[in-house]
Design a protein around this motif. Sequence first.
Motif, PDB file in Angstrom:
ATOM      1  N   UNK A 152       0.847  -1.202   0.000  1.00 57.09           N
ATOM      2  CA  UNK A 152       0.000   0.000   0.000  1.00 57.09           C
ATOM      3  C   UNK A 152       0.874   1.241   0.000  1.00 57.09           C
ATOM      4  N   UNK A 153       1.986   1.197   0.757  1.00 59.63           N
ATOM      5  CA  UNK A 153       2.877   2.346   0.782  1.00 59.63           C
ATOM      6  C   UNK A 153       3.380   2.630  -0.632  1.00 59.63           C
ATOM      7  N   UNK A 155       1.771   1.997  -3.393  1.00 61.98           N
ATOM      8  CA  UNK A 155       0.676   2.617  -4.152  1.00 61.98           C
ATOM      9  C   UNK A 155       0.533   4.090  -3.794  1.00 61.98           C
ATOM     10  N   UNK A 156       0.740   4.412  -2.502  1.00 63.34           N
ATOM     11  CA  UNK A 156       0.631   5.816  -2.089  1.00 63.34           C
ATOM     12  C   UNK A 156       1.694   6.642  -2.804  1.00 63.34           C
ATOM     13  N   UNK A 158       2.941   5.958  -5.669  1.00 62.82           N
ATOM     14  CA  UNK A 158       2.505   6.068  -7.071  1.00 62.82           C
ATOM     15  C   UNK A 158       1.517   7.223  -7.220  1.00 62.82           C
ATOM     16  N   UNK A 159       0.547   7.297  -6.272  1.00 65.52           N
ATOM     17  CA  UNK A 159      -0.437   8.385  -6.330  1.00 65.52           C
ATOM     18  C   UNK A 159       0.263   9.728  -6.198  1.00 65.52           C
ATOM     19  N   UNK A 160       1.250   9.802  -5.298  1.00 62.88           N
ATOM     20  CA  UNK A 160       1.968  11.061  -5.120  1.00 62.88           C
ATOM     21  C   UNK A 160       2.648  11.469  -6.422  1.00 62.88           C
ATOM     22  N   UNK A 162       1.813  10.528  -9.578  1.00 67.65           N
ATOM     23  CA  UNK A 162       0.805  10.924 -10.574  1.00 67.65           C
ATOM     24  C   UNK A 162       0.308  12.324 -10.254  1.00 67.65           C
TER      25      UNK A 162
ATOM     26  N   UNK B 135      -4.009   6.643   1.243  1.00 66.61           N
ATOM     27  CA  UNK B 135      -4.111   6.372  -0.197  1.00 66.61           C
ATOM     28  C   UNK B 135      -5.348   7.070  -0.757  1.00 66.61           C
ATOM     29  N   UNK B 138      -4.893  11.155  -0.404  1.00 64.85           N
ATOM     30  CA  UNK B 138      -3.917  11.748  -1.313  1.00 64.85           C
ATOM     31  C   UNK B 138      -4.512  11.876  -2.712  1.00 64.85           C
TER      32      UNK B 138
END
Lengths: 203, 479
Positions: A152-153, A155-156, A158-160, A162, B135, B138
Amino acid sequence: MIQALVFYLFAAITVASAVMVISARNPVHAVLFLILAFFNAAGLFLLVGAEFLAMVLVVVYVGAVAVLFLFVVMLLDINFLKLREGFLQYLPIGGVIGLILLAELALVAGSWSFAPDAPLSVGTHVPDPTVVTNTDALGRLIYTDYFYLFQIAGLILLVAMIGTILLTLRGRTDVRRQSIAEQVARTKADSVEIRKVASGGGI
Amino acid sequence: MQELPNFAPALPEIFIAFSAIALLLLGVFRKEDATQGITVLAIVAMLFAGLLVPAAAGGRVVTFGGMFVVDGFSAFTKVLVLLASAFTMAMSANWLHREKLERFEYPVLMLLATLGMMLMISANNLMALYLGLELQSLALYVLAAYQRDSGRATEAGLKYFVLGSLASGMLLYGSSLIYGFAGTTGFDALGHSFAQGVPVGVTVGMVFVIAALAFKISAVPFHMWTPDVYEGAPTPVTAFFAVAPKIAAFSLLVRVMVGPFGDLTHQWSQVVIFISLASMALGAFGAIAQNNIKRLMAYSSIGHVGYALIGLAVGDQVGIRGVLIYLAIYLFMNVGTFAVILAMRQKGRLMEGIDDLAGLSKTHPMSAAAMAIFMFSMAGIPPLAGFWGKLYVFMAAIEKGFITLAVVGVLTSVVSAYYYLRIIKVMYFDEPVEALDHGTGKGLSFIVAFNAILIVVFTFLPSSLVSSASTAAAALFGG
């Protein structure tokens, strides 16, 4: 005996280079002393058996952070002497804050007590350091026990990434980009023009 | 060698994660021309994951070292979240196209936010809770600021980010206190260790965790960001904010309160009762003076959170059933209302004022009728679905003797009826100044019609929702 000697060697060099970091006039020298301090601190970690921390200190701090400092120092035009003006002026208040922190740390260390059940629930997770190296133990923790959280970290992050690109990247129209296909496709007819120029006259 | 963890219960989440990454790659390679295709694929992925959820959830299954839990409760709320995300994504497609803001990152971020919500719902550990919440948040911060050339959207994004980070900080502080006193972060182990009584530090930590989660569901007194963010963010993003994250954060709150803190009911119920009363009152009175329909919806959502919190304050199986029914009905009412708002265009520009709805009954009789249905339902007028949602929570409150909550709830819904009815009055009895555009998209009309019909028809077949909500609530208490 040898261990004690090595400890004092590392410790003395760490402290001395740390003093040099803040007192060196040339900022590049200061960063180089900082790297020396990191290496010696890594040596101290090795002595207490924390080989993972030693490796991370060298890889992350020397490899990335210190080199970044070096870049900043060399690339930016900052007058470091000016930044250091008034250093003595702030010394007393800085010293007082340091003393308060020290006193608080002493208080905490003096009256520390564990909840009676805490060692029971924590103790089950700690592997025997004589059997398992701490790199191995940390690896098991991150990649096996907390595999889910690790993913999950990721993925976070990745979101940051993007999000940063989405909110800040703007397609620029004022730059000339190389287009190889266009260059290769150019023919003589596109680029060369033959004109008869009358002698004595211009085009 | 250690065995691999059991991946099967997390199948819907894994599917969403992989489709988000695949769509991201597709978007990067195909650039802007693939945006519409990616949006459609993202909706399909959400609906397919919605089908996977009930299949993955049998009884209560725990995996990944006890950090991830799947049960009837999580299946119910996950289906709601996926439905809400799919609806709002479909509503965004049209908007993005008209505003010329089509970028493939939008559906990808929405997918990742939805993934965060699903992970929150299935969290069974304080660390998993935090990471799922981050998640989700963000991705939502970025979506709020998506219209980056608009000052208001950027402001909304920044405001949401700063206040959201504060809430995350409170959550972490509370969690660290709980971990410090209990020695574990797993919900199951926490529940066991609190059965014999708790030190005061745990209570303090629990209050911090409640405060952080109350921020995420925008309950009073942690609601300050809601009207500004709802107004500033692009309208389809507001629709998304109003539904999916609320359902996810609410189900997380329910799981945390009923699960690990289940034995401390007498300690947290007074906090929840206060939050519920304050939210109902502020939602009712705050909305009266609003002229912007998005701000009005923000206050209305604060009020609805207050009503749903009554069910949590009751704290038993009937109360949680009420919460789930309320959230499900809230989803359909809000999605429908926002679809009508998104269709409000004048010469191609999106309108947001309540006065712009004037005379809608003459220019757009069908939209006006649908909007009237949504507003009557939100006000809780029988026989529409919103009435049943309120009825189930009030019934639960009265059965357990929370008379004050029920009485205040009824009184505030009378007050809130004023501003819901004002919209209907503006639509039906005011003369149109300038007519709104026609033909604002088949997708939107379909969503409006679908939700309006569902809300009207609900009275005749409430049993299917009520029975599935009952099983979901029972799953939470059965384990």
